[in-house]
Motif scaffolding. Structure first.
Motif, short mmCIF file in Angstrom:
data_model
loop_
_atom_site.label_atom_id
_atom_site.label_comp_id
_atom_site.label_asym_id
_atom_site.label_seq_id
_atom_site.Cartn_x
_atom_site.Cartn_y
_atom_site.Cartn_z
N VAL A 1 20.49 27.07 3.58
CA VAL A 1 19.99 28.24 4.31
C VAL A 1 19.82 29.37 3.30
O VAL A 1 20.78 29.73 2.61
CB VAL A 1 20.98 28.62 5.43
N VAL A 2 18.60 29.90 3.23
CA VAL A 2 18.31 30.95 2.25
C VAL A 2 17.79 32.19 2.96
O VAL A 2 16.79 32.13 3.69
CB VAL A 2 17.25 30.47 1.22
N ASN A 3 18.47 33.31 2.75
CA ASN A 3 18.05 34.58 3.32
C ASN A 3 17.29 35.36 2.25
O ASN A 3 17.83 35.65 1.20
CB ASN A 3 19.26 35.39 3.78
N VAL A 4 16.04 35.69 2.53
CA VAL A 4 15.27 36.52 1.61
C VAL A 4 14.84 37.83 2.28
O VAL A 4 13.99 38.55 1.77
CB VAL A 4 14.04 35.77 1.03
N VAL B 1 14.43 28.85 5.20
CA VAL B 1 14.25 30.07 4.42
C VAL B 1 13.72 31.14 5.37
O VAL B 1 12.71 30.92 6.05
CB VAL B 1 13.23 29.86 3.27
N SER B 2 14.40 32.27 5.44
CA SER B 2 13.96 33.32 6.36
C SER B 2 13.87 34.66 5.65
O SER B 2 14.79 35.04 4.92
CB SER B 2 14.90 33.43 7.56
N GLY B 3 12.76 35.36 5.90
CA GLY B 3 12.54 36.66 5.29
C GLY B 3 11.93 37.64 6.25
O GLY B 3 10.97 38.31 5.91
N VAL B 4 12.46 37.72 7.44
CA VAL B 4 11.92 38.64 8.45
C VAL B 4 12.50 40.03 8.20
O VAL B 4 13.72 40.21 8.24
CB VAL B 4 12.26 38.15 9.88
N PRO B 5 11.63 41.02 7.95
CA PRO B 5 12.12 42.37 7.65
C PRO B 5 12.47 43.16 8.90
O PRO B 5 11.79 44.10 9.28
CB PRO B 5 10.93 43.00 6.90
N SER B 6 13.52 42.73 9.56
CA SER B 6 13.94 43.39 10.79
C SER B 6 15.47 43.36 10.89
O SER B 6 16.09 42.34 10.59
CB SER B 6 13.34 42.65 12.00
N CYS B 7 16.03 44.45 11.33
CA CYS B 7 17.49 44.52 11.50
C CYS B 7 17.96 43.74 12.71
O CYS B 7 19.14 43.42 12.82
CB CYS B 7 17.93 45.98 11.64
N THR B 8 17.06 43.42 13.63
CA THR B 8 17.47 42.76 14.87
C THR B 8 17.19 41.26 14.89
O THR B 8 17.72 40.55 15.73
CB THR B 8 16.76 43.41 16.08
N PHE B 9 16.37 40.76 13.96
CA PHE B 9 16.05 39.33 13.96
C PHE B 9 17.21 38.52 13.39
O PHE B 9 17.73 38.83 12.32
CB PHE B 9 14.78 39.06 13.13
N CYS B 10 17.59 37.47 14.11
CA CYS B 10 18.69 36.61 13.66
C CYS B 10 18.48 35.20 14.20
O CYS B 10 18.25 35.00 15.39
CB CYS B 10 20.02 37.17 14.14
#
Length: 141
Positions: free
Chosen positions: A91-94, A70-79
């Motif tokens: 895989v859950v995108n939050v 589960v990933s919730g990083v508030p960044s346009c560049t994080f992947c």
């Protein structure tokens, strides 16, 4: 038997709204949860204990060991690199900005279940659970 007995889960972003309460709830259901933030990785254990992982523990190691990410990083560049995602993982995108996963290559990982975003009702349910957790914790003191 608890719902997530013997399951390893990685949650990326230890916010007080999502990451921390979710890690606590999943661990209480039997999961071993890696909670990763910018400066540390904590491990939430099914017995209620939380331990700080050694600095040598990497996000890559945690993700590759997990059957749910589960990933919730508030960044346009994080992947999260797709190569880290195990087969048959959920895989859950939050993240609110942009997906923390490469959606095009993620579909090439066998058996992956991808949840591209969560809605307002899910966020409301998480906030409700956070309030319940807070009240439960303070009632026992």
């Amino acid at each position: 038997r608890r719902l997530f007995e013997d399951v390893f889960i990685t949650i990326i972003n230890r916010s007080e709204v999502l990451g921390l309460p979710l890690a606590t709830m999943l661990a209480s259901q039997g999961a071993t949860v890696y909670s990763a933030d910018v400066d540390s990785i904590l491990q939430f254990l099914p017995n209620g204990k939380v331990k700080r992982m050694p600095n040598s523990t990497t996000l890559k190691q945690c993700v590759m060991k997990s059957s749910m990410i589960v990933s919730g990083v508030p960044s346009c560049t994080f992947c999260i690199p797709t190569a880290w995602i195990p087969e048959n993982a959920t895989v859950v995108n939050v993240a609110t900005e942009k997906s923390n996963f490469d959606e095009e290559t993620l579909e090439n990982v066998p058996g992956v279940t991808y949840v591209p975003h969560v809605g307002r009702v899910t966020v409301s349910a998480l906030e409700y659970n956070l309030i319940c957790l807070y009240r439960s914790y303070h009632k026992s003191i």
